[in-house]
Design a protein around this motif. Structure first.
Motif, PDB file in Angstrom:
ATOM      1  N   SER A   1       0.828  -1.191   0.000  1.00 43.92           N
ATOM      2  CA  SER A   1       0.000   0.000   0.000  1.00 43.92           C
ATOM      3  C   SER A   1       0.866   1.245   0.000  1.00 43.92           C
ATOM      4  CB  SER A   1      -0.923   0.007   1.230  1.00 43.92           C
ATOM      5  OG  SER A   1      -0.161  -0.063   2.429  1.00 43.92           O
ATOM      6  N   PRO A   2       0.446   2.290  -0.726  1.00 42.05           N
ATOM      7  CA  PRO A   2      -0.699   2.258  -1.635  1.00 42.05           C
ATOM      8  C   PRO A   2      -0.360   1.490  -2.904  1.00 42.05           C
ATOM      9  CG  PRO A   2       0.463   4.334  -1.858  1.00 42.05           C
ATOM     10  CD  PRO A   2       1.164   3.581  -0.752  1.00 42.05           C
ATOM     11  N   ARG A   3      -1.334   1.233  -3.733  1.00 43.18           N
ATOM     12  CA  ARG A   3      -1.069   0.568  -5.003  1.00 43.18           C
ATOM     13  C   ARG A   3      -0.653   1.572  -6.075  1.00 43.18           C
ATOM     14  NH1 ARG A   3      -3.114  -4.108  -6.406  1.00 43.18           N
ATOM     15  NH2 ARG A   3      -1.527  -3.824  -8.047  1.00 43.18           N
ATOM     16  N   HIS A   4      -1.131   2.772  -5.953  1.00 45.46           N
ATOM     17  CA  HIS A   4      -0.743   3.846  -6.862  1.00 45.46           C
ATOM     18  C   HIS A   4      -0.551   5.113  -6.049  1.00 45.46           C
ATOM     19  CE1 HIS A   4      -3.013   1.043  -9.460  1.00 45.46           C
ATOM     20  NE2 HIS A   4      -2.155   1.419 -10.384  1.00 45.46           N
ATOM     21  N   LYS A   5       0.455   5.888  -6.454  1.00 48.53           N
ATOM     22  CA  LYS A   5       0.654   7.165  -5.770  1.00 48.53           C
ATOM     23  C   LYS A   5       1.309   8.149  -6.716  1.00 48.53           C
ATOM     24  CE  LYS A   5       2.295   9.392  -1.555  1.00 48.53           C
ATOM     25  NZ  LYS A   5       0.934   9.885  -1.205  1.00 48.53           N
ATOM     26  N   VAL A   6       0.816   9.383  -6.689  1.00 52.23           N
ATOM     27  CA  VAL A   6       1.430  10.481  -7.411  1.00 52.23           C
ATOM     28  C   VAL A   6       1.853  11.501  -6.370  1.00 52.23           C
ATOM     29  CG1 VAL A   6       1.147  12.276  -9.149  1.00 52.23           C
ATOM     30  CG2 VAL A   6      -0.031  10.086  -9.428  1.00 52.23           C
ATOM     31  N   THR A   7       3.110  11.893  -6.424  1.00 54.07           N
ATOM     32  CA  THR A   7       3.612  12.838  -5.442  1.00 54.07           C
ATOM     33  C   THR A   7       4.498  13.865  -6.128  1.00 54.07           C
ATOM     34  OG1 THR A   7       4.654  12.994  -3.249  1.00 54.07           O
ATOM     35  CG2 THR A   7       5.712  11.568  -4.866  1.00 54.07           C
ATOM     36  N   GLU A   8       4.806  14.924  -5.411  1.00 54.42           N
ATOM     37  CA  GLU A   8       5.635  15.970  -5.993  1.00 54.42           C
ATOM     38  C   GLU A   8       7.086  15.822  -5.562  1.00 54.42           C
ATOM     39  OE1 GLU A   8       2.290  19.539  -6.392  1.00 54.42           O
ATOM     40  OE2 GLU A   8       3.917  19.715  -4.934  1.00 54.42           O
ATOM     41  N   THR A   9       7.962  16.293  -6.407  1.00 58.80           N
ATOM     42  CA  THR A   9       9.390  16.285  -6.094  1.00 58.80           C
ATOM     43  C   THR A   9       9.650  16.960  -4.757  1.00 58.80           C
ATOM     44  OG1 THR A   9       9.981  16.318  -8.439  1.00 58.80           O
ATOM     45  CG2 THR A   9      11.657  17.062  -6.883  1.00 58.80           C
ATOM     46  N   GLY A  10      10.475  16.313  -3.955  1.00 60.14           N
ATOM     47  CA  GLY A  10      10.859  16.889  -2.675  1.00 60.14           C
ATOM     48  C   GLY A  10      10.030  16.431  -1.497  1.00 60.14           C
ATOM     49  N   THR A  11       8.934  15.753  -1.748  1.00 59.42           N
ATOM     50  CA  THR A  11       8.091  15.299  -0.636  1.00 59.42           C
ATOM     51  C   THR A  11       8.532  13.917  -0.171  1.00 59.42           C
ATOM     52  OG1 THR A  11       6.466  14.341  -2.142  1.00 59.42           O
ATOM     53  CG2 THR A  11       6.105  16.616  -1.450  1.00 59.42           C
ATOM     54  N   PRO A  12       8.347  13.620   1.102  1.00 58.33           N
ATOM     55  CA  PRO A  12       8.654  12.263   1.587  1.00 58.33           C
ATOM     56  C   PRO A  12       7.511  11.309   1.240  1.00 58.33           C
ATOM     57  CG  PRO A  12       7.920  13.635   3.395  1.00 58.33           C
ATOM     58  CD  PRO A  12       7.962  14.528   2.190  1.00 58.33           C
ATOM     59  N   VAL A  13       7.884  10.068   0.967  1.00 60.37           N
ATOM     60  CA  VAL A  13       6.905   9.049   0.611  1.00 60.37           C
ATOM     61  C   VAL A  13       7.257   7.753   1.334  1.00 60.37           C
ATOM     62  CG1 VAL A  13       5.936   7.643  -1.258  1.00 60.37           C
ATOM     63  CG2 VAL A  13       6.587  10.028  -1.702  1.00 60.37           C
ATOM     64  N   THR A  14       6.254   7.098   1.890  1.00 58.38           N
ATOM     65  CA  THR A  14       6.469   5.792   2.515  1.00 58.38           C
ATOM     66  C   THR A  14       5.564   4.760   1.884  1.00 58.38           C
ATOM     67  OG1 THR A  14       7.186   6.725   4.628  1.00 58.38           O
ATOM     68  CG2 THR A  14       6.365   4.467   4.659  1.00 58.38           C
ATOM     69  N   LEU A  15       6.179   3.666   1.470  1.00 57.20           N
ATOM     70  CA  LEU A  15       5.442   2.535   0.916  1.00 57.20           C
ATOM     71  C   LEU A  15       5.481   1.408   1.933  1.00 57.20           C
ATOM     72  CD1 LEU A  15       6.893   2.504  -2.730  1.00 57.20           C
ATOM     73  CD2 LEU A  15       5.063   3.908  -1.771  1.00 57.20           C
ATOM     74  N   ARG A  16       4.372   0.699   2.029  1.00 59.80           N
ATOM     75  CA  ARG A  16       4.264  -0.354   3.033  1.00 59.80           C
ATOM     76  C   ARG A  16       4.102  -1.714   2.368  1.00 59.80           C
ATOM     77  NH1 ARG A  16      -0.713  -2.346   6.388  1.00 59.80           N
ATOM     78  NH2 ARG A  16       0.250  -3.319   8.205  1.00 59.80           N
ATOM     79  N   CYS A  17       4.792  -2.680   2.932  1.00 61.07           N
ATOM     80  CA  CYS A  17       4.636  -4.074   2.539  1.00 61.07           C
ATOM     81  C   CYS A  17       4.215  -4.856   3.776  1.00 61.07           C
ATOM     82  CB  CYS A  17       5.944  -4.631   1.990  1.00 61.07           C
ATOM     83  SG  CYS A  17       5.860  -6.377   1.540  1.00 61.07           S
ATOM     84  N   HIS A  18       3.152  -5.615   3.646  1.00 60.73           N
ATOM     85  CA  HIS A  18       2.629  -6.391   4.765  1.00 60.73           C
ATOM     86  C   HIS A  18       2.483  -7.849   4.346  1.00 60.73           C
ATOM     87  CE1 HIS A  18       0.296  -7.243   8.368  1.00 60.73           C
ATOM     88  NE2 HIS A  18      -0.557  -7.893   7.601  1.00 60.73           N
ATOM     89  N   GLN A  19       2.985  -8.759   5.184  1.00 57.89           N
ATOM     90  CA  GLN A  19       2.879 -10.183   4.879  1.00 57.89           C
ATOM     91  C   GLN A  19       2.202 -10.922   6.025  1.00 57.89           C
ATOM     92  OE1 GLN A  19       5.796 -12.966   5.661  1.00 57.89           O
ATOM     93  NE2 GLN A  19       7.294 -11.596   6.622  1.00 57.89           N
ATOM     94  N   THR A  20       1.493 -11.973   5.671  1.00 54.76           N
ATOM     95  CA  THR A  20       0.832 -12.810   6.664  1.00 54.76           C
ATOM     96  C   THR A  20       1.459 -14.200   6.734  1.00 54.76           C
ATOM     97  OG1 THR A  20      -0.803 -13.502   5.019  1.00 54.76           O
ATOM     98  CG2 THR A  20      -1.351 -11.584   6.391  1.00 54.76           C
TER      99      THR A  20
END
Lengths: 114, 112
Positions: free
Chosen positions: A7-26
């Motif tokens: 998550s997320p599956r899609h993301k649009v962000t602007e240059t210079g901003t922080p972004v965190t992608l998450r991976c979750h496993q069961t």
């Protein structure tokens, strides 16, 4: 399919901003990986984890950091996103029980940095 | 540094024709894995080869590991439209650990 969500599956962000992608496993697998996939470059390893709070760099780690505070979650952070980080990001897991275990991939996150 | 190379990068075939992709490593590998990624999907593990000269078959797919354990091939007999996708080979990254280094892949398209 292995129990891996991103998550997320899609993301649009602007240059210079922080972004965190998450991976979750069961699956309670020990090893987790972050890759980026770009046309003409295949899959390139960014960082991986061999246990809670144990991580190591891959071949394209500059500009990325990771954290793993629980077995089931592996976070990838772009501290200050750049256009060169526009890519599809895949998380993968493996059991690591011995030998060279196969990797199971999540569905991917498509990130666009404008 | 360590490299895994695949050729060709792209291949287009008519349905029913055979297809082969080749994988070459700059270092000797303890094993090699193959993955398939359908368009818009994620990579899916196909097989692992461990022994020198090993040959494994999965229906119409034949996988081979070279005698020197530095090269491998995937051959598809009588391709079908369901074979469309990108095929990746991958070997262990470095001397130990579970991380993999992937080839850039061969993208197969099939016309009926």
């Amino acid at each position: 399919d292995a129990g891996i969500t991103q998550s997320p599956r899609h993301k649009v962000t602007e240059t210079g901003t922080p972004v965190t992608l998450r991976c979750h496993q069961t699956e309670n697998h020990r090893y987790m990986y972050w890759y980026r996939q770009d046309p003409g470059h295949g899959l390139r390893l960014i960082h991986y984890s061999y246990g809670v709070k144990d991580t190591d760099k891959g071949e394209v780690s500059d500009g990325y950091s990771v954290s793993r505070s629980k077995t089931e979650d592996f976070l990838l952070t772009l501290e200050s996103a750049t256009s060169s980080q526009t890519s599809v990001y895949f998380c993968a897991i493996s059991e690591g029980a011995g030998g060279q275990p196969e990797q199971y991939f999540g569905p991917g996150t498509r990130l666009t940095v404008t | 540094g360590q490299q895994v190379m695949q050729i060709p990068q792209y291949q287009h075939v008519q349905e029913g024709e055979d297809f082969t992709t080749y994988c070459n490593s700059s270092t000797t590998l303890s094993n090699i894995q193959w993955y398939k990624q359908r368009p818009g999907g994620h990579p899916v593990f196909l097989i692992q080869l461990v022994k020198s000269g090993e040959v494994k078959k999965q229906k119409r797919l034949t996988f081979q590991f070279g005698e020197a354990k530095k090269n491998s091939s995937l051959h598809i007999t009588a391709t079908q439209t369901t074979d469309v996708g990108t095929y990746f080979c991958a070997g262990p990254r470095g001397q130990a650990g579970t991380a993999l280094i992937f080839g850039k892949g061969t993208t197969l398209s099939v016309s009926s």
